[in-house]
Design a protein around this motif. Structure first.
Motif, PDB file in Angstrom:
ATOM      1  N   ARG A  95      57.694  29.361  45.761  1.00  0.00           N
ATOM      2  CA  ARG A  95      59.011  29.051  46.333  1.00  0.00           C
ATOM      3  C   ARG A  95      60.134  29.688  45.526  1.00  0.00           C
ATOM      4  N   ALA A  96      59.953  29.722  44.206  1.00  0.00           N
ATOM      5  CA  ALA A  96      61.034  30.164  43.325  1.00  0.00           C
ATOM      6  C   ALA A  96      61.230  31.672  43.298  1.00  0.00           C
ATOM      7  N   MET A  97      60.149  32.440  43.498  1.00  0.00           N
ATOM      8  CA  MET A  97      60.237  33.883  43.273  1.00  0.00           C
ATOM      9  C   MET A  97      60.907  34.621  44.429  1.00  0.00           C
ATOM     10  N   VAL A  98      62.211  34.422  44.556  1.00  0.00           N
ATOM     11  CA  VAL A  98      62.984  35.069  45.607  1.00  0.00           C
ATOM     12  C   VAL A  98      63.667  36.339  45.114  1.00  0.00           C
ATOM     13  N   ARG A  99      63.691  36.545  43.799  1.00  0.00           N
ATOM     14  CA  ARG A  99      64.304  37.734  43.219  1.00  0.00           C
ATOM     15  C   ARG A  99      63.225  38.666  42.677  1.00  0.00           C
ATOM     16  N   PRO A 100      63.503  39.957  42.562  1.00  0.00           N
ATOM     17  CA  PRO A 100      62.510  40.887  42.013  1.00  0.00           C
ATOM     18  C   PRO A 100      62.070  40.481  40.605  1.00  0.00           C
ATOM     19  N   VAL A 101      60.829  40.800  40.273  1.00  0.00           N
ATOM     20  CA  VAL A 101      60.277  40.462  38.965  1.00  0.00           C
ATOM     21  C   VAL A 101      61.185  40.952  37.841  1.00  0.00           C
ATOM     22  N   LYS A 102      61.682  42.167  37.962  1.00  0.00           N
ATOM     23  CA  LYS A 102      62.529  42.740  36.913  1.00  0.00           C
ATOM     24  C   LYS A 102      63.730  41.849  36.617  1.00  0.00           C
TER      25      LYS A 102
END
Length: 206
Positions: A95-102
């Motif tokens: 759910r949290a990973m809405v932004r690029p990994v970088k």
């Protein structure tokens, strides 16, 4: 254990990709940052690096195998690291990973609690635990780019290892070589690939 799935991306929604492989269609859960990368690839063959987990309550006998897909090995490794933080886990990380990994890795590297709390489901206490556990492991992820290229073989010194590391993070051979040469021209000596990546990260932040 399925670690990779390759097939036609026939359907994509907010949380899952449907991959057609032979006679089977597989449901693969995806974080938002992966969904955005897959959006222009509907109808094309894709290859996703995967992890598996079991969802459900074993006491009630309701256990369902699930698969999560990523565009690269580095993305998958980053996801698993975040999942390992106390109080996070697979569902919250999805759910949290809405932004690029970088971007997320940079926020962790710089101890930017405010930025981390903009991620869905990540409050200040969880953000502080993420920083405390992962900050020293974020340098290579803060350098990540979207695509991967095959590494060249036959290299043994730190600069050669750095070149391969940059390739694995998605830089083209030309970009990776240019970055290695830029750092090498400064005359510094590095005992490990981690020291080199830290120097590159600091240079790019300046």
């Amino acid at each position: 254990m399925i670690t990779n799935i390759r097939g036609e991306l026939i359907e994509l929604n907010l949380t899952e990709a449907i991959i057609s492989v032979g006679a089977f269609d597989y449901e693969v859960f995806i974080p938002e940052f992966v969904r955005r990368q897959l959006q222009p690839l509907i109808g094309s063959e894709v290859s996703l690096k995967t992890i598996q987990y079991i969802e459900g309550n074993p006491q009630k006998g309701r256990l369902t195998p699930r698969m999560i897909g990523f565009m690269s090995h580095a993305e998958r490794e980053f996801f698993e690291l975040v999942c390992s933080v106390d109080g996070v886990g697979v569902k919250k990380t999805l759910r949290a990973m809405v932004r690029p990994v970088k971007e997320v890795a940079t926020a962790i590297e710089e101890k930017d609690i405010k930025q981390l709390t903009t991620l869905p489901g990540i409050g200040p206490a969880v953000a502080e635990r993420i920083v405390a556990k992962l900050r020293r492991k974020m340098t290579k992820f803060a350098l990540i780019v979207a695509k991967e290229f095959p590494a060249e073989e036959g290299r043994t010194d730190v600069f050669s290892e750095a070149y391969e590391a940059l390739l694995s993070l998605g830089y083209s051979s030309t970009e990776a070589r240019a970055k290695v040469e830029t750092i090498a021209a400064e005359g510094k000596k590095f005992k490990s690939i981690e020291e080199f990546l830290t120097a590159l990260y600091q240079q790019e932040r300046n």
